[in-house]
Design an enzyme around this catalytic site. Sequence first.
Site, PDB file in Angstrom:
ATOM      1  N   LYS A  51      23.868  -3.968  49.716  1.00 49.41           N
ATOM      2  CA  LYS A  51      23.436  -2.574  49.687  1.00 49.41           C
ATOM      3  C   LYS A  51      23.293  -2.066  51.131  1.00 49.41           C
ATOM      4  O   LYS A  51      22.732  -2.765  51.984  1.00 49.41           O
ATOM      5  CB  LYS A  51      22.074  -2.496  48.979  1.00 49.41           C
TER       6      LYS A  51
ATOM      7  N   LYS B  18      19.222   0.244  56.492  1.00 46.57           N
ATOM      8  CA  LYS B  18      18.865   0.033  57.902  1.00 46.57           C
ATOM      9  C   LYS B  18      18.383  -1.386  58.127  1.00 46.57           C
ATOM     10  O   LYS B  18      18.722  -2.013  59.115  1.00 46.57           O
ATOM     11  CB  LYS B  18      17.709   0.966  58.286  1.00 46.57           C
TER      12      LYS B  18
ATOM     13  N   LYS C 271       7.979  -5.178  51.221  1.00 45.56           N
ATOM     14  CA  LYS C 271       7.844  -4.840  52.637  1.00 45.56           C
ATOM     15  C   LYS C 271       7.103  -5.937  53.398  1.00 45.56           C
ATOM     16  O   LYS C 271       7.469  -6.286  54.515  1.00 45.56           O
ATOM     17  CB  LYS C 271       7.142  -3.493  52.797  1.00 45.56           C
TER      18      LYS C 271
HETATM   19  P1  ADP Z   1      16.972   2.083  54.073  1.00 44.82           P
HETATM   20  O1  ADP Z   1      17.235   1.072  52.988  1.00 44.82           O
HETATM   21  O2  ADP Z   1      18.127   2.237  54.999  1.00 44.82           O
HETATM   22  O3  ADP Z   1      15.657   1.853  54.794  1.00 44.82           O
HETATM   23  P2  ADP Z   1      15.567   4.157  52.728  1.00 44.82           P
HETATM   24  O4  ADP Z   1      14.800   3.186  51.897  1.00 44.82           O
HETATM   25  O5  ADP Z   1      14.841   4.911  53.805  1.00 44.82           O
HETATM   26  O6  ADP Z   1      16.853   3.461  53.349  1.00 44.82           O
HETATM   27  O7  ADP Z   1      16.324   5.190  51.756  1.00 44.82           O
HETATM   28  C1  ADP Z   1      15.907   6.461  51.443  1.00 44.82           C
HETATM   29  C2  ADP Z   1      16.599   6.835  50.149  1.00 44.82           C
HETATM   30  O8  ADP Z   1      18.037   6.808  50.347  1.00 44.82           O
HETATM   31  C3  ADP Z   1      16.332   5.820  49.023  1.00 44.82           C
HETATM   32  O9  ADP Z   1      15.242   6.160  48.224  1.00 44.82           O
HETATM   33  C4  ADP Z   1      17.606   5.884  48.201  1.00 44.82           C
HETATM   34  O10 ADP Z   1      17.510   6.943  47.268  1.00 44.82           O
HETATM   35  C5  ADP Z   1      18.677   6.251  49.210  1.00 44.82           C
HETATM   36  N1  ADP Z   1      19.474   5.065  49.604  1.00 44.82           N
HETATM   37  C6  ADP Z   1      19.278   4.260  50.677  1.00 44.82           C
HETATM   38  N2  ADP Z   1      20.240   3.316  50.754  1.00 44.82           N
HETATM   39  C7  ADP Z   1      21.053   3.515  49.698  1.00 44.82           C
HETATM   40  C8  ADP Z   1      22.267   2.867  49.215  1.00 44.82           C
HETATM   41  N3  ADP Z   1      22.806   1.848  49.873  1.00 44.82           N
HETATM   42  N4  ADP Z   1      22.826   3.342  48.105  1.00 44.82           N
HETATM   43  C9  ADP Z   1      22.300   4.398  47.433  1.00 44.82           C
HETATM   44  N5  ADP Z   1      21.198   5.046  47.832  1.00 44.82           N
HETATM   45  C10 ADP Z   1      20.567   4.627  48.943  1.00 44.82           C
END
Ligand code: ADP
Length: 330
Positions: A194, A197, A115
């Site tokens: 992947k 956001k 982060k």
């Molecule tokens: P972002 O990467 O969009 O910030 P988060 O980290 O808030 O998403 O994701 C919350 C949860 O959603 C993660 O712990 C994971 O389990 C799931 N997740 C997020 N993006 C993916 C992805 N591309 N594929 C599979 N699971 C995902």
Amino acid sequence: MIQERKRILSGVQPSGKLHLGNYFGAIKQHIALQDEAECLYFIADYHALTTVQDAKQLSENVQEVALSYLALGLDPGKAVFFRQSDVPEVTELTWILSTVTNMGLLERAVSYKEKVEKGIEASVGLFTYPMLMASDILIYRSHLVPVGEDQVQHLEMTRDMAGKFNRAYGHIFPLPEARLVKHGAKVPGIDGQKMSKSYGNTIEIFADGKPLRKTVMSIVTDSTPVEAPKDPERCNVFALYSLFANEQEKAELAGRYRAGGMGYGAAKEMLFEKIQAYFAPARQRRAQLAQDSSHVEEILRKGAQRARAEAQKTMALVREAVGMKAKSVV
Ligand code: ADP
Ligand code: TRP
């Protein structure tokens, strides 16, 4: 089937619009588990303060998660659904846990480093984030925590803190286990990385009509001409389509890829239709829920009451164990 007495807990950060990665990687499993065991799910707004420092934005994001989970099938009659900050006892436990947490443990946290590398301020809150997460888990004496791969280290830290606390003060906390989501494969974003956001490559769960179409049409594909055979295994459109389709539909589309004569545009059109249809009932429920924000608020309030009662029970044990009065009397 999970044993009846197992308690499942998970938290989701309110950090923006939810996308297909969140759905297939987390939300879908959270909702399925509510039929198997006692589940507690919360919106991690204390955690979100490490990245969202705008009151309006934070409350909108909380509403977004609440509406999305409820529309996608979370049943407040089955699972306890609440806002983290409605149980302020969790911050008290965070302090107590901090006294049994080694600095080195936090310093090894990969997600903190990632982060900070992304440009998020290296605040003390961001550094101690895993302690608040441990507290979330331990205050409800949870057994299983369904999370993605990225959170597994936080679970190991939680076990470390719980073990140290138990050795010092007596056995109060069960040692929780991560439950990795099934088919935890990463959902690809529209650029093939992947979906996340932070990469700006998401397809939102509740996008619809024109905006959804535009996003789907912008999925990156290679430049194989229409007539040529194509490899479904190396195509983002096919990977996303597979999340929605049954085996027969997948085999059919794979066949059309391999035969040649089909352009990526046609596959994108099929994907668009699938997404629209899959989330149509949830979209409708969401629109209804959005019209009655006091109903959503009431669900969160009732959830918090149940969660808080549990948290207060644990805190009474913890306070007593460390040599404080079980209840703070003023
Ligand atoms: P972002 O990467 O969009 O910030 P988060 O980290 O808030 O998403 O994701 C919350 C949860 O959603 C993660 O712990 C994971 O389990 C799931 N997740 C997020 N993006 C993916 C992805 N591309 N594929 C599979 N699971 C995902
Ligand atoms: N850190 C988790 C995430 O970013 C969210 C979270 C906060 C959580 N507290 C938790 C998850 C407790 C499971 C249990 O996805």
